[in-house]
Write a protein that holds these residues in place. Structure first.
Motif, short mmCIF file in Angstrom:
data_model
loop_
_atom_site.label_atom_id
_atom_site.label_comp_id
_atom_site.label_asym_id
_atom_site.label_seq_id
_atom_site.Cartn_x
_atom_site.Cartn_y
_atom_site.Cartn_z
N SER A 1 91.88 -80.61 27.17
CA SER A 1 91.54 -81.30 25.92
C SER A 1 90.42 -80.54 25.23
CB SER A 1 91.06 -82.73 26.21
OG SER A 1 92.09 -83.49 26.77
N TYR B 1 87.60 -80.65 22.34
CA TYR B 1 86.79 -81.57 21.55
C TYR B 1 86.10 -80.75 20.47
CZ TYR B 1 87.73 -84.94 25.18
OH TYR B 1 88.37 -85.78 26.06
N ARG C 1 91.69 -81.93 34.98
CA ARG C 1 91.44 -81.95 33.54
C ARG C 1 90.34 -80.97 33.19
NH1 ARG C 1 93.75 -85.77 30.36
NH2 ARG C 1 92.21 -85.21 28.81
N ALA D 1 87.85 -80.31 29.86
CA ALA D 1 87.36 -80.72 28.54
C ALA D 1 86.61 -79.52 27.97
CB ALA D 1 86.45 -81.93 28.66
N TYR E 1 91.62 -71.56 23.17
CA TYR E 1 92.85 -72.31 22.91
C TYR E 1 94.06 -71.39 23.10
CZ TYR E 1 96.07 -75.57 20.69
OH TYR E 1 97.11 -76.42 20.43
N ASP F 1 95.66 -80.81 24.12
CA ASP F 1 95.46 -81.72 23.00
C ASP F 1 94.08 -81.46 22.43
OD1 ASP F 1 93.49 -83.36 24.36
OD2 ASP F 1 95.11 -84.42 25.36
N HIS F 2 93.81 -82.04 21.27
CA HIS F 2 92.48 -81.85 20.67
C HIS F 2 92.03 -83.13 19.98
CE1 HIS F 2 95.14 -80.94 17.28
NE2 HIS F 2 94.15 -81.30 16.50
N HIS F 3 90.71 -83.26 19.90
CA HIS F 3 90.09 -84.45 19.32
C HIS F 3 88.97 -83.98 18.39
CE1 HIS F 3 92.07 -86.68 22.57
NE2 HIS F 3 91.66 -85.70 23.33
N LYS F 4 88.95 -84.49 17.18
CA LYS F 4 87.85 -84.20 16.25
C LYS F 4 86.75 -85.22 16.50
CE LYS F 4 90.41 -81.88 12.68
NZ LYS F 4 90.73 -81.78 11.26
N ILE F 5 85.53 -84.71 16.69
CA ILE F 5 84.38 -85.55 16.96
C ILE F 5 83.41 -85.43 15.80
CG2 ILE F 5 82.50 -86.04 18.58
CD1 ILE F 5 85.34 -86.36 19.79
N GLN F 6 83.13 -86.56 15.17
CA GLN F 6 82.20 -86.55 14.02
C GLN F 6 80.81 -86.88 14.43
OE1 GLN F 6 83.72 -88.81 10.77
NE2 GLN F 6 85.72 -87.88 10.93
#
Length: 140
Positions: A5, A7, A105, A107, A124, A135-140
């Motif tokens: 994943s 981030y 996993r 991260a 990546y 998978d990827h997650h945008k963190i604000q």
């Protein structure tokens, strides 16, 4: 196979990465996972070691920079993998650690600055070319 994943942090400040890593390590260890944080540099290991003690006013996250210490839920080091089983690897280094495949996993934390994004893209591609589920997650 190891699941990876990414981030993607929007904030380019180095403190944003440290704060996010502390929260992620706390969450994963709170769910019963053993966590190893690959820092990539002795300086970052020292800095993150301090952050893990102080990032919350009312608590700290038990951890060790000795990868042989199996009595803590979180280990961190710039070069060595834990000698005992860990199931979550958090990567802060610009490169992919050679031992990443032994974790369930990974991260991968991508900073919001230009250099961090470029290094994240290279990692990546590394994982994608080898067929890792991503998978990827945008963190604000």
């Amino acid at each position: 196979m190891t699941h990876v994943s990414f981030y993607l942090l929007e904030d380019p400040a180095p403190e944003a990465r440290l704060r996010f890593v502390c929260r992620l390590a706390k969450k994963a260890s709170g769910q019963g996972h053993r966590v190893h944080i690959h820092t990539g540099s002795p300086e970052l290991t020292r800095t993150l070691d301090e952050w893990l003690w102080t990032f919350e006013d009312t608590a700290f996250l038990p951890h060790s920079t000795d990868v042989r210490d199996t009595d803590v839920p979180v280990s961190l080091h710039e070069a060595h993998a834990p000698s005992d089983r860990c199931d979550v690897l958090i990567n802060l280094a610009p490169e992919v650690p050679e031992y990443c495949g032994r974790f369930e996993r990974v991260a991968d934390i991508v900073g919001g600055d230009k250099t961090g994004r470029e290094a994240g893209r290279a990692r990546y591609r590394f994982f994608k070319e080898r067929g890792y589920p991503l998978d990827h997650h945008k963190i604000q």
